[in-house]
Design a protein around this motif. Structure first.
Motif, mmCIF file in Angstrom:
data_model
loop_
_atom_site.group_PDB
_atom_site.id
_atom_site.type_symbol
_atom_site.label_atom_id
_atom_site.label_comp_id
_atom_site.label_asym_id
_atom_site.label_seq_id
_atom_site.Cartn_x
_atom_site.Cartn_y
_atom_site.Cartn_z
ATOM 1 N N MET A 1 18.000 -12.171 -9.421
ATOM 2 C CA MET A 1 19.534 -11.506 -9.051
ATOM 3 C C MET A 1 19.913 -11.615 -7.425
ATOM 4 O O MET A 1 20.758 -11.819 -8.264
ATOM 5 N N ASN A 2 18.816 -12.923 -7.189
ATOM 6 C CA ASN A 2 20.077 -13.239 -5.983
ATOM 7 C C ASN A 2 21.383 -14.452 -6.498
ATOM 8 O O ASN A 2 22.095 -14.927 -5.630
ATOM 9 N N ILE A 3 20.944 -15.426 -7.747
ATOM 10 C CA ILE A 3 21.589 -15.894 -8.110
ATOM 11 C C ILE A 3 22.228 -15.313 -9.470
ATOM 12 O O ILE A 3 23.632 -15.931 -8.626
ATOM 13 N N SER B 1 13.637 -10.985 -8.935
ATOM 14 C CA SER B 1 14.479 -11.163 -7.418
ATOM 15 C C SER B 1 15.520 -12.130 -7.635
ATOM 16 O O SER B 1 16.459 -12.559 -6.853
ATOM 17 N N ALA B 2 14.338 -13.386 -8.197
ATOM 18 C CA ALA B 2 15.396 -14.245 -7.380
ATOM 19 C C ALA B 2 16.265 -14.915 -8.726
ATOM 20 O O ALA B 2 17.514 -15.260 -8.329
ATOM 21 N N GLY C 1 23.033 -12.220 -9.856
ATOM 22 C CA GLY C 1 23.109 -10.776 -9.282
ATOM 23 C C GLY C 1 22.343 -9.719 -10.163
ATOM 24 O O GLY C 1 22.059 -9.963 -11.229
#
Length: 342
Positions: A27-29, A24-25, A31
């Protein structure tokens, strides 16, 4: 059928689940495409590392499942230990955990295997790369589920109540106030907080328990007032989970108004560890409480890593300094005196 064929090849077969736990980290940075690229990279690495020994399946987002078969269990553990996928993806190190379940020939079904391997994977500690399933894990999970159900029933039955810890003046005799600590009254005895608090924080039950303790305090204070007794301020702990609610202040006021208790007699207390994350939301909630003239206490000050600026911005009324912090100051001062330093 595939499982049975694999088990015939070697003496020991292990069902493995490897999960990227910080996807998730990524993906947050980077995408969704960045996360998908990372999944493909890990899949390619695993295929290359195990060569033709295994078939690897990406079962769901960031989770890979495969079977390793060797003549000894030690060989399987050795292969797992030598995995080297903790490289950085961009600026983020890849973090993963692995569950291992050694299958028993002819006694397995896929549903049970997935249950066992996930129990093993979820039992991994913070710095633990893998965990091997054993029956104690299953028994622990059953006990944990039973405890969760008991907690839910306890909340419904108002079994969580306040336990008062007095605050004395400098003379050691005059009571200036008290802190309301939560206790669970179950089956005629008291359940220690360390048993249920971590589970309640993880599952969100802590929000309901915060309210139960506050209501118990307000109810008791109203009883004392009706009896003509003089009361002292009681500080009630609020979890960060509760403070993050959009309606937190409104719900707290509803409880106080129900028993006609004012801000003069109730204080709210949070721990220093609760300051981490979404400081703006916390600042907004504490500011609202100050608007209604509540005093806010910061507990355990000195054992966390909060900056003085953060603490000043949040405008606490009282800092409760942790004893270990004071001890360290005294020890350092004494050490400096002995060495002649200032």
């Amino acid at each position: 059928m595939y499982l049975q064929k694999m088990q015939v090849k070697r003496h020991y077969c292990a069902f493995i689940s490897l999960e990227i736990i910080n996807l998730s980290a990524v993906m947050n940075i980077n995408g969704l495409k960045g996360a998908e690229y990372l999944i493909k990279e890990v899949y390619a690495y695993l295929k290359g590392y195990f060569e033709n020994d295994v078939e690897i399946a990406h079962s769901h987002f960031g989770d890979f499942k495969f079977i390793l078969c060797f003549d000894t269990k030690e060989e399987i553990i050795h292969r797992i230990n030598n995995l080297a996928i903790s490289k950085k993806y961009g600026s983020i190190p890849i973090q993963y955990k692995i569950g291992i379940y050694f299958m028993e020939k002819g006694k397995e079904n896929f549903h049970d295997i997935c249950t066992y391997v996930n129990l093993a994977k979820n039992s991994c500690g913070k710095d633990q790369r893998y965990s091997v399933y054993n029956k104690r894990m299953y028994q622990h999970e059953l006990a944990l589920n039973t405890l969760k159900e008991d907690i839910q029933r306890g909340i419904e039955n108002h079994e969580f109540k306040a336990w008062y810890q007095p605050k004395y003046g400098k003379d050691g005799k005059t009571i200036l106030g008290a802190e309301a600590l939560v206790r669970w009254y179950k089956y005629g005895s008291i359940v220690a907080p360390y048993i249920f608090i971590p589970i309640c924080e993880e599952n969100g039950f802590i929000q309901e328990i915060d309210e139960l303790v506050l209501e118990d305090v307000c109810q008791q204070q109203r009883k004392w007032l009706n009896e003509g007794k003089e009361i002292v301020p009681i500080s009630v702990n609020l979890s960060r989970n509760y403070l993050d609610r959009d309606d937190a202040v409104e719900r707290l006021l509803d409880i106080l108004n129900k028993y006609q208790i004012t801000a003069e007699h109730i204080q709210f207390e949070i721990t220093e560890s609760s300051l981490v994350g979404n400081e703006e939301k916390l600042k907004q909630t504490l500011s609202q409480l100050h608007t209604y003239e509540f005093k806010i206490l910061l507990d355990d000050f000195g054992i966390g890593y909060s900056s003085i600026k953060t603490i000043a911005d949040l405008n606490f009324d009282i800092l409760k300094v942790d004893k270990s912090f004071v001890d360290n100051i005294v020890n350092e001062k004494g050490r400096n005196r002995r060495t002649g330093t200032v």
